[in-house]
Every structure is written in C-alpha cells, then in structure tokens.
Design a protein around this motif. Structure first.
Motif, PDB file in Angstrom:
ATOM      1  N   GLY A 199       0.889  -1.094  -0.070  1.00  0.00           N
ATOM      2  CA  GLY A 199       0.048   0.234  -0.076  1.00  0.00           C
ATOM      3  C   GLY A 199       0.919   1.343   0.096  1.00  0.00           C
ATOM      4  N   ASN A 200       2.137   1.228   0.105  1.00  0.00           N
ATOM      5  CA  ASN A 200       2.935   2.422   0.278  1.00  0.00           C
ATOM      6  C   ASN A 200       4.122   2.584  -0.864  1.00  0.00           C
ATOM      7  OD1 ASN A 200       2.014   2.912   2.930  1.00  0.00           O
ATOM      8  ND2 ASN A 200       3.362   1.466   3.688  1.00  0.00           N
ATOM      9  N   ILE A 201       3.643   1.580  -1.837  1.00  0.00           N
ATOM     10  CA  ILE A 201       4.770   1.672  -2.823  1.00  0.00           C
ATOM     11  C   ILE A 201       4.534   2.897  -4.008  1.00  0.00           C
ATOM     12  CG2 ILE A 201       5.712   0.463  -4.995  1.00  0.00           C
ATOM     13  CD1 ILE A 201       5.233  -2.233  -3.076  1.00  0.00           C
ATOM     14  N   GLU A 202       3.474   2.925  -4.353  1.00  0.00           N
ATOM     15  CA  GLU A 202       3.266   3.840  -5.387  1.00  0.00           C
ATOM     16  C   GLU A 202       3.492   5.350  -4.954  1.00  0.00           C
ATOM     17  OE1 GLU A 202       0.125   3.492  -8.175  1.00  0.00           O
ATOM     18  OE2 GLU A 202      -0.318   1.506  -7.849  1.00  0.00           O
ATOM     19  N   THR A 203       3.000   5.595  -4.057  1.00  0.00           N
ATOM     20  CA  THR A 203       3.213   6.691  -3.353  1.00  0.00           C
ATOM     21  C   THR A 203       4.694   7.430  -3.112  1.00  0.00           C
ATOM     22  OG1 THR A 203       1.127   7.074  -2.334  1.00  0.00           O
ATOM     23  CG2 THR A 203       2.459   8.623  -1.543  1.00  0.00           C
ATOM     24  N   LEU A 204       5.321   6.531  -2.504  1.00  0.00           N
ATOM     25  CA  LEU A 204       6.801   6.750  -2.467  1.00  0.00           C
ATOM     26  C   LEU A 204       7.728   6.577  -3.446  1.00  0.00           C
ATOM     27  CD1 LEU A 204       8.680   7.229  -0.302  1.00  0.00           C
ATOM     28  CD2 LEU A 204       9.234   4.593   0.088  1.00  0.00           C
ATOM     29  N   VAL A 205       7.424   5.932  -4.553  1.00  0.00           N
ATOM     30  CA  VAL A 205       8.110   5.678  -5.677  1.00  0.00           C
ATOM     31  C   VAL A 205       8.044   7.114  -6.558  1.00  0.00           C
ATOM     32  CG1 VAL A 205       8.187   4.857  -7.968  1.00  0.00           C
ATOM     33  CG2 VAL A 205       8.124   3.270  -6.026  1.00  0.00           C
ATOM     34  N   ALA A 206       6.620   7.632  -6.608  1.00  0.00           N
ATOM     35  CA  ALA A 206       6.522   8.797  -7.138  1.00  0.00           C
ATOM     36  C   ALA A 206       7.222   9.905  -6.304  1.00  0.00           C
ATOM     37  CB  ALA A 206       5.080   9.121  -7.120  1.00  0.00           C
ATOM     38  N   GLU A 207       7.331   9.885  -4.973  1.00  0.00           N
ATOM     39  CA  GLU A 207       8.177  11.048  -4.137  1.00  0.00           C
ATOM     40  C   GLU A 207       9.643  10.856  -4.646  1.00  0.00           C
ATOM     41  OE1 GLU A 207       5.248  11.925  -0.431  1.00  0.00           O
ATOM     42  OE2 GLU A 207       7.133  10.671  -0.217  1.00  0.00           O
ATOM     43  N   ILE A 208      10.015   9.728  -4.603  1.00  0.00           N
ATOM     44  CA  ILE A 208      11.436   9.307  -4.894  1.00  0.00           C
ATOM     45  C   ILE A 208      11.994   9.816  -6.290  1.00  0.00           C
ATOM     46  CG2 ILE A 208      13.324   7.720  -5.206  1.00  0.00           C
ATOM     47  CD1 ILE A 208      11.823   6.038  -3.178  1.00  0.00           C
ATOM     48  N   GLY A 209      11.168   9.901  -7.284  1.00  0.00           N
ATOM     49  CA  GLY A 209      11.389  10.342  -8.587  1.00  0.00           C
ATOM     50  C   GLY A 209      11.330  11.765  -8.448  1.00  0.00           C
ATOM     51  N   LYS A 210      10.321  12.279  -8.137  1.00  0.00           N
ATOM     52  CA  LYS A 210      10.425  13.805  -8.070  1.00  0.00           C
ATOM     53  C   LYS A 210      11.593  14.412  -7.290  1.00  0.00           C
ATOM     54  CE  LYS A 210       7.545  17.835  -6.327  1.00  0.00           C
ATOM     55  NZ  LYS A 210       6.180  18.354  -5.904  1.00  0.00           N
ATOM     56  N   ALA A 211      11.853  13.807  -6.180  1.00  0.00           N
ATOM     57  CA  ALA A 211      13.055  14.358  -5.264  1.00  0.00           C
ATOM     58  C   ALA A 211      14.539  14.329  -5.933  1.00  0.00           C
ATOM     59  CB  ALA A 211      13.066  13.647  -4.050  1.00  0.00           C
ATOM     60  N   CYS A 212      14.581  12.999  -6.723  1.00  0.00           N
ATOM     61  CA  CYS A 212      15.758  12.854  -7.517  1.00  0.00           C
ATOM     62  C   CYS A 212      15.994  13.432  -8.803  1.00  0.00           C
ATOM     63  CB  CYS A 212      16.154  11.463  -7.425  1.00  0.00           C
ATOM     64  SG  CYS A 212      16.249  10.557  -5.987  1.00  0.00           S
ATOM     65  N   ASP A 213      15.058  14.268  -9.530  1.00  0.00           N
ATOM     66  CA  ASP A 213      14.950  14.784 -10.612  1.00  0.00           C
ATOM     67  C   ASP A 213      16.112  15.502 -10.951  1.00  0.00           C
ATOM     68  OD1 ASP A 213      13.324  15.036 -13.229  1.00  0.00           O
ATOM     69  OD2 ASP A 213      13.600  16.889 -12.770  1.00  0.00           O
ATOM     70  N   LYS A 214      16.530  16.213  -9.882  1.00  0.00           N
ATOM     71  CA  LYS A 214      17.966  17.061  -9.939  1.00  0.00           C
ATOM     72  C   LYS A 214      19.370  16.361 -10.147  1.00  0.00           C
ATOM     73  CE  LYS A 214      15.639  21.561  -8.890  1.00  0.00           C
ATOM     74  NZ  LYS A 214      15.668  22.522  -7.690  1.00  0.00           N
ATOM     75  N   LEU A 215      18.940  15.056  -9.725  1.00  0.00           N
ATOM     76  CA  LEU A 215      20.197  14.103  -9.669  1.00  0.00           C
ATOM     77  C   LEU A 215      20.450  13.045 -10.795  1.00  0.00           C
ATOM     78  CD1 LEU A 215      20.089  13.787  -5.652  1.00  0.00           C
ATOM     79  CD2 LEU A 215      21.512  15.231  -6.960  1.00  0.00           C
ATOM     80  N   LYS A 216      19.709  13.468 -11.583  1.00  0.00           N
ATOM     81  CA  LYS A 216      19.713  12.373 -12.915  1.00  0.00           C
ATOM     82  C   LYS A 216      21.159  12.381 -13.627  1.00  0.00           C
ATOM     83  CE  LYS A 216      15.116  13.332 -14.680  1.00  0.00           C
ATOM     84  NZ  LYS A 216      14.604  13.965 -15.866  1.00  0.00           N
TER      85      LYS A 216
END
Length: 255
Positions: free
Chosen positions: A25-42
């Motif tokens: 139940g926690n996967i989709e929300t957290l994956v989206a948050e991680i992707g947003k947070a790491c966008d500048k670290l591509k």
C-alpha cells in the motif's frame, strides 16, 4: 528477480535502495516521491528489494516497473532482514553513491538531495551523510530512542544522535569495505569512522507511515540491539590502521 538495464544508457550518479516487506500500500506514493526528489540528480536508479513479502508487494512493484524505466526490482525468496535487503540492493547498484530509506513513507525523500550535497561537499574523505530524525511522534518512541541512542553513543562514541534513521547516503565502496552482519545499517556511523572516513549529519523530518504497520524489528528497543552493540564495540577495539601497500616494479635488466 531483477530488471535488466540498457547498456547504452549512462551509468547513474545515484542509486536509491529501498528495502520492503509487506508494504504494497505504500509503494506507488513513495516511488513517485523518490522520482520527484531525485529529478535534479539524474541519471539515477531506484532499487526496491522485496524481502520475501507475502502480500501484493512484488506484483505491485512489477506493474510499476513496467512503466518506470529507472525502477529496478530485486526479490528475496524468503525474508533476510532489513540489513540483508539493503546489502542485496547495494551489491546490484551501479552508482558510486547510494541512498537508503525505509519503504513505509516515514522517511521523506525530499531530503535525499540535501544529504547528497552534504556528502559531495565533504569530499572523498567523508563516507556517510546520516539523517537524524526530528519531530518524531509518540512519547514512548521518543523515550526508547533517547535511551538506546544515549547508551550507544557513550559506548561507541560515534557522535551521532540518531543512527536508527533509514535516510542515509554513502559511498558504495565505503559500504562494501564494512564488516557485514545483521543490523549493520544501524551502526554505520561508528563503522564508517572505524574505516577512517568522516560522517556528516543532517536533520530530517520524521513522518507517520502511509499505511499498515512496521514489519521490521525496531532498534529503538535497547534490548534488541545490546549484543550487536557489544560486537561493534569489539570490532572498533580490534581495529588496526592498515599499512599502505605498494607493489614494487621489476628492476631493470642488467645489460
């Protein structure tokens, strides 16, 4: 089970490792948050390690993986514990820098870039950027954590207020040089220091978990980690500085 990666793609500069057990139940929300947070670290990659879940964690990850190119999935056929799951992810990581966080949503991924910057600014002599939680909820949890961290700090002298925080960022080569044992992730500041590297700290905000309940034992209970604490103390006491090794070239042949 793991994903394959495009050999033509540039190697990631950051690998985010997330150990999970029964956290569907926690996967989709957290994956989206991680992707947003790491966008500048591509470029970056996220490695979820399913530690023998018995709920819908694995199919949820597989479905999300199909539409998320930077998401990789590793599956344990049975639970090996949180430290074992972290190690499985680190061993498969392709980046020289690793971030870890818990998979229940309590660790806010928006702090990953802050920890990355702290490690980067510290230079190669710093091996670990350790998150330290503030705003923890629940008086009983706070008391347990204060006692456990106080005892650990006095014995190990690791200058860290909160080693139980899952938000960490470290150099992969430093992690792989540490002696591996169950509960390693809880003692990383002391062990990284033992290897001769510096540790920097940043405050991070603790959140309530998204859904469900904790599936890993909580180190905040002092009696759970007392034997591990004694073992780490012994390792630190037995540490000897490693001599510098230099291979000698062949002498020039005589004429």
């Amino acid at each position: 089970m793991s994903t394959t990666t495009d050999p033509a793609a540039p190697p990631p500069r950051l690998s985010v490792v997330v150990p999970v057990k029964n956290e569907a139940g926690n996967i989709e929300t957290l994956v989206a948050e991680i992707g947003k947070a790491c966008d500048k670290l591509k470029p970056f990659e996220v490695i979820y390690v399913d530690d023998g879940s018995t709920d819908a964690t694995l199919p949820t990850l597989r479905a999300l993986q199909a539409k998320t190119p930077w998401l990789r999935v590793v599956h344990h056929d049975r639970s090996g514990g949180q430290s074992g799951a972290v190690r499985s992810g680190v061993l498969r990581a392709r980046a020289p820098v690793i971030a870890t966080l818990d998979g229940d949503g309590q660790n806010d991924p928006s702090f990953i870039p802050i920890l990355y910057a702290a490690l980067d600014q510290g230079g190669p002599g710093v091996g670990l950027a350790q998150g330290q939680r503030i705003g923890r909820k629940g008086a009983w949890k706070q008391l347990q954590s204060r006692i456990a961290n106080g005892v650990r700090g006095r014995i190990l002298k690791d200058a860290t207020r909160d080693t139980g925080c899952g938000l960490k960022l470290f150099r992969r080569e430093v992690y792989l040089a540490l002696p591996y044992f169950d509960a390693l992730h809880r003692f990383m500041p002391a062990l990284v220091t033992r290897e001769g590297f510096g540790v920097v700290h940043r405050d991070v905000v603790d959140r309530p978990r998204f859904t469900g309940r904790s599936n890993y034992g909580m180190f905040d209970r002092l009696w759970v980690g007392i034997l591990d604490l004694a073992g780490v103390w012994w390792l630190i006491r037995r540490r000897r500085p490693a001599p510098k090794a230099e291979e000698m070239p062949h002498s020039p042949k005589s004429p």
